[in-house]
Write an enzyme that holds these catalytic residues in place. Structure first.
Site, mmCIF file in Angstrom:
data_model
loop_
_atom_site.group_PDB
_atom_site.id
_atom_site.type_symbol
_atom_site.label_atom_id
_atom_site.label_comp_id
_atom_site.label_asym_id
_atom_site.label_seq_id
_atom_site.Cartn_x
_atom_site.Cartn_y
_atom_site.Cartn_z
ATOM 1 N N CYS A 284 72.373 21.682 28.926
ATOM 2 C CA CYS A 284 72.747 20.791 27.827
ATOM 3 C C CYS A 284 74.215 20.401 27.816
ATOM 4 C CB CYS A 284 72.335 21.385 26.477
ATOM 5 S SG CYS A 284 73.296 22.824 25.940
ATOM 6 N N HIS A 346 73.342 24.591 21.271
ATOM 7 C CA HIS A 346 72.880 23.372 21.920
ATOM 8 C C HIS A 346 73.972 22.325 21.779
ATOM 9 C CE1 HIS A 346 70.515 20.227 23.544
ATOM 10 N NE2 HIS A 346 70.390 19.575 22.418
ATOM 11 N N ASP A 369 71.267 12.546 22.148
ATOM 12 C CA ASP A 369 71.066 13.805 22.870
ATOM 13 C C ASP A 369 70.355 13.504 24.179
ATOM 14 O OD1 ASP A 369 70.628 16.360 23.740
ATOM 15 O OD2 ASP A 369 69.748 17.089 21.871
#
Length: 709
Positions: A284, A346, A369
């Site tokens: 991520c 995250h 994202d």
């Protein structure tokens, strides 16, 4: 008289870059062939030289700008601008239209000024010059200008949808080539220095190439909403052979470990060199860092944002449901097949823009994202979701707001097997305050190579303070819009609970040291309570997925009225060292039951094993064009174990392209020392970032800021 023939065109890339604020792009400063890089809403001065003098009474000259394969005026992808001899200035009244004026004529050369509208598609435009003789259209000449002309979003222009008023914010979110990606835990955030390198000569071509691969219609490339949504899809490779392939199982032998990257330029360079083959591997924070690079290169203000204890709600319930068997072991999938999880952290991105598709008040920061978690409209992408809509629980607004809301606000529900339950499980706890423990980004105008003074806590932008009425109202407002969530929001009955349990938090443990797991139990009733308890520790991936069991203890014991008992488990370093995975994170679960009252309790905690810092030092000053020596060092924290298969990656914008060097094995407790040489190319403050990886420990990082004279 024959129509004019074009001998030369000149767009003065370096001179025009000052108004467009594109002076930092290496394409503009290429000493061989400078590339024009302009911003929407800016004026551009350019010249056209013909093979003979321009005759304003006889000659017709039109300048055409086109975008995409089939430019069309009505679609906003083509503009045809006649040269009017009497038009000497721009009127600047209608800033959403192309306009051009004739500044000066020098015999066979025309000096022209062009205004680029603030709403045109971004990417590569092409220019052509059409010439003819008045009254005769049969002999038209068309000259195609060979240069690519990059037109970018303009956050300095009020008429542009990405306009940002603060110069300090623009300096950070557009112009800063280096930054930090925050990892670690909410109790111990760990900043990883990253070279975004948005001005590197490969980045802008790669960014436009990615937009082409994303298949975004050319007309949509005028919209920062559409472009940012496309970026969130094309940075990952799941649907479209995008930039990065994700991997989370620790097996990176056929590619590059996500921990080994020090910046984005090496990734984008390799992607271009392979003709668009996904690069192995990302997680991520790598997806987020690459997104920052592409957005800033295209002119969209962008920051990397870390959410600690980030919920992944797979079944749209706005809860994270965790299931345990009778013995306290976690069951990875629940009875409905859902596999909710809480990532220890995250990393996503916030991009700045207006939202003309939403009511007033929902512009500003928007979440996108690029990490592939759930499909949105059949494609793995997310956002842009208004941060203000998330804060208010307005989950009906586009795009993917319910998913982002759950990431920061979901309640965590624990269920344990129960033979007396009609569906096989009973709920042991609901934790309303576990998810979204802390949301941070890098502070503007602060750069801390050694500490965390550049950490900016932005939790309040995403959610109201935990436990406040406003926070619960936002949750219930969201629940009203998600029917499946409503069944999970019955609050448990606390009237019969008379035993207090407390799982003691562990902030961090130095890599290689022992630690204790502790639960305090206090009987607040007037009778003895018989308690069965389980305490277990696992190594986990940062996504929350269990890797390997480390230690487990259970027992049944009596606690007398008003007394306190301590459940303690001692974990030695040899019990966990060979079970660690990426990030060296450890998760603790504790479950307890009170026999007399059937009170149930469960709790979880996680912490990271902290690693040494890679120290960076130098003696001599850094001077453009002169080689300088930089020293790197750290101590192996393992007293009885060598580090093997060692590599170091170093880079610095204006100093060195990314390079990875193999290093010899490091002995137990040995101090590692090595040197590298850099030859600066550009003046100013520059960052050096280094990353040491081995088979035993990954992600020993270091950074330093140096002044180049």
């Amino acid at each position: 008289m024959e129509p004019l023939e074009v001998e030369m065109t000149e767009f003065y890339p370096r001179d025009n870059a000052r108004e467009s604020r594109t002076e930092e792009y290496e394409l503009v400063n290429n000493p061989d062939v400078a590339t024009p890089v302009f911003r929407r809403g800016c004026n551009v001065v350019f010249a056209v030289r013909f093979t003979r003098d321009y005759d304003e009474e006889q000659d017709v000259v039109r300048i055409s700008f086109g975008f995409g394969e089939k430019p069309h005026v009505l679609q906003g992808t083509r503009a045809i601008l006649p040269v009017f001899p009497n038009k000497k200035t721009l009127n600047n009244k209608n800033l959403d239209r192309w306009e051009m004026c004739l500044n000066q004529q020098y015999g066979n050369t025309l000096m022209l000024t062009l205004r680029i509208p603030a709403n045109v598609p971004v990417g590569i435009w092409h220019c052509s010059v059409q010439t003819n003789i008045k009254g005769d259209r049969t002999r038209r000449q068309d000259h195609q200008v060979v240069e690519d002309i990059y037109i970018l979003f303009n956050p300095w222009c009020r008429e542009d949808g990405v306009f940002m008023e603060s110069e300090d914010e623009l300096k950070e979110y557009i112009m800063n080539e280096t930054g930090k990606i925050w990892c670690g835990t909410f109790k111990n955030p760990k900043g990883k220095k990253w070279i975004f390198g948005q001005f590197d000569d490969v980045v802008l071509p790669a960014s436009v190439f990615l937009l082409e691969k994303a298949g975004i219609p050319v007309t949509d490339r005028a919209s920062p909403v559409a472009v940012s949504r496309a970026i969130s899809a094309i940075i990952n490779s799941v649907d479209d052979s995008g930039l990065l392939e994700g991997r989370w199982d620790g097996q990176y032998e056929d590619g590059t470990s996500p921990h080994a990257w020090t910046g984005s330029t090496a990734i984008l360079d390799l992607y271009l060199a392979t003709g668009g083959q996904p690069i192995k591997y990302g997680q991520c924070w790598v997806f987020s860092a690459a997104t920052v690079t592409v957005c800033r290169a295209l002119g969209i203000p962008c920051r990397s944002t870390t959410n600690y204890v980030s919920a992944h709600d797979t079944n749209c319930s706005l809860t994270v449901d965790k299931y345990f068997d009778l013995f306290g072991n976690k069951i990875e999938e629940g009875p409905d097949g859902a596999n909710d999880s809480c990532w220890n952290f995250h990393v996503w991105n916030d991009v700045w823009m207006t939202r003309p598709d939403l009511p007033a008040g929902y512009g500003g920061w928007q979440v996108i994202d690029a990490t592939p978690q759930e499909a949105s409209g059949g494609i793995f992408r997310c956002g842009p979701a208004s941060v203000e809509a998330v804060r208010r629980g307005e989950v009906g607004y586009m795009f993917d707001t319910p998913f982002v809301f759950a990431e920061v606000n979901a309640d965590v529900c624990h269920f344990q097997e129960d033979e007396e339950s009609d569906w096989g499980f009973s709920r042991t706890s609901v934790n309303q305050y576990h998810v979204g423990r802390r949301i941070i980004t890098k502070a503007i105008d602060v750069n801390d190579d050694d500490g965390d003074s550049d950490l900016l806590d932005i939790t309040r932008s995403f959610k109201n303070p935990e436990g406040t009425e406003a926070e619960r109202l936002a949750v219930y407002n969201a629940v009203k819009g998600v029917p499946k969530a409503q069944q999970f929001y019955e609050m448990p009955n606390k009237e019969d609970e008379d035993v207090f349990f407390d799982l003691v938090d562990i902030e961090s443990v130095p890599f290689g040291e022992n630690f204790d797991l502790v639960v305090n139990i206090r009987n607040e009733s007037e009778e003895t309570r018989n308690i069965s308890a389980i305490l277990s520790a696992f190594s986990v991936y940062y996504t929350g997925a269990t890797a390997k069991p480390i230690k487990r203890a259970q027992g049944v014991f009596a606690v007398k009225a008003g007394e306190t008992e301590v459940l303690r488990v001692h974990v030695k370093r040899e019990e966990y060292l060979d079970k660690l995975v990426d990030h060296s994170l450890i998760k603790i679960y504790s479950i307890a039951n009170v026999k007399e009252t059937r009170q149930t309790w469960s709790e979880e905690d996680d912490f990271t094993l902290t690693k040494p810092t890679l120290n960076i030092d130098h003696d001599s000053p850094f001077i453009v064009g002169m080689e300088s020596c930089v020293r790197f060092s750290f101590r192996n924290p393992l007293e009885d174990m060598p580090l093997t298969e060692c590599t170091v990656t170093v880079e610095g914008p204006g100093l060195s392209k990314p390079k990875t060097i193999s290093k010899p094995d490091v002995g137990p407790s040995e101090v590692v020392e090595f040197s590298e040489f850099f030859t600066p190319k550009r003046l100013g403050q520059r960052s050096i970032v280094a990353n040491f990886n081995s088979k035993e420990i990954q992600g020993i990082n270091g950074c330093a800021t140096v002044a180049i004279e």
